[in-house]
Scaffold this active site. Structure first.
Site, mmCIF file in Angstrom:
data_model
loop_
_atom_site.group_PDB
_atom_site.id
_atom_site.type_symbol
_atom_site.label_atom_id
_atom_site.label_comp_id
_atom_site.label_asym_id
_atom_site.label_seq_id
_atom_site.Cartn_x
_atom_site.Cartn_y
_atom_site.Cartn_z
ATOM 1 C CE LYS A 271 -20.091 -4.203 19.948
ATOM 2 N NZ LYS A 271 -19.800 -3.042 20.822
ATOM 3 C CE LYS B 116 -14.341 -5.451 13.383
ATOM 4 N NZ LYS B 116 -15.106 -5.979 14.549
ATOM 5 C CB THR C 160 -17.853 -6.300 17.393
ATOM 6 O OG1 THR C 160 -18.059 -5.791 18.713
ATOM 7 C CG2 THR C 160 -18.870 -5.665 16.448
#
Length: 298
Positions: free
Chosen positions: A173, A242, A97
């Site tokens: 995503k 993040k 990711t």
């Protein structure tokens, strides 16, 4: 002939994914910064590389499952020079990711060295990875995606293609992870109201999860939030922060306001500041309880 594959990144997700490739008959050369994490794979026939770039064979395939943009860039274009080691006809399947921007940048690096980068980020926690139940998004050149499809089928239950733009799968995503994190806030606010109104939050979430919200996200995370069970962490809070930072950065590049994402970022920051960094990312749900004056253990 057994196909030889390189695999970099043997964390909570990478290790079961690599194990499934071995179970499917692939011969793996693996690398992880903490070398001991490769031991379970070595016991089943994998080979360990001394450096990350050494997992690559000219014209071969390498899968990476890394934590962030910096790790991925170091693998592709740093001293490990994965792009150069793969060379013509080599394929790098990036399943991390990461930001769409870093994928675009590194896809160009690969192209300059005549190798190809495919984005293939996944949805699913470590238990889903172990059970080959990941949902996989892909983007990149069609011929390369066709070549790596059998590998992806060995790791997941479904593959969804988003075209040839190298970063498209990363955008999807991030959108999905934002929606998952937003569900934590909705669930936690709702259950905090339920609890402070004198109703059993566990009974409430069980009813809601089996009727209006009968989906994997609500069923899995709803129970965790209602029971305040945030260990063991399948995905730690700093990694959630993040991802939300990546969502906000990607939205800013597209001139898209995302006020809910900004709220979620504050929830992550607050949770980490309160010493909850080792908990599952769904522990941002404790923020609503904090705000309402409910006593929480962490």
């Amino acid at each position: 002939m057994t196909q030889k594959i390189g695999f970099v990144g043997l964390g909570a997700m990478g290790l079961p994914m690599a194990s499934n490739l071995i179970a499917a008959g692939y011969q793996l050369t693996v690398y992880n910064r903490t070398a001991s994490k490769a031991e379970p794979l070595l016991a089943h026939g994998a080979h360990r590389a001394a450096r990350a770039g050494d997992v690559a064979r000219p014209g071969g395939i390498v899968v990476s499952m890394l934590a962030d943009d910096a790790s991925l860039e170091a693998l592709v274009a740093g001293e490990d020079a994965l792009a150069a080691n793969l060379g013509p006809d080599g394929i790098h399947v990036s399943m991390s990711t990461v930001s769409p921007a870093i994928t675009r940048k590194l896809a160009r690096v690969h192209a300059e060295r005549e190798s190809t980068m495919i984005a293939a980020p996944v949805f699913g926690r470590p238990n889903a990875a172990a059970a080959k139940k990941l949902w996989i998004c892909t983007s990149g050149p069609a011929d390369a995606k066709a070549r790596v499809r059998p590998l992806l089928e060995a790791m997941g239950q479904g593959i969804f293609d988003f075209g040839e733009d190298p970063d498209a799968a990363n955008v999807v995503k991030l959108a999905g992870n934002f929606m998952i994190a937003a569900s934590f806030e909705a669930i936690s606010e709702a259950l905090t109201m339920v609890q402070k109104s004198g109703v059993d939050p566990v009974a409430a979430i069980e009813m809601l999860m089996t009727t209006l919200f009968a989906s994997p996200v609500y069923q899995g995370y709803g129970a965790m939030i209602a029971h305040r069970k945030f260990t063991p962490a399948g995905f730690r809070l700093p990694l959630g922060l993040k991802d939300i930072d990546l969502v906000l950065k990607t939205a800013a590049e597209a001139n898209v306001p995302m006020p809910a994402a900004s709220l979620l970022r504050d929830r992550f920051l607050s949770a980490i500041a309160k010493g909850r960094a080792d908990l599952d990312w769904s522990a941002i749900a404790l923020g609503a309880a904090d705000d309402a004056g409910l006593k929480v253990s962490r």
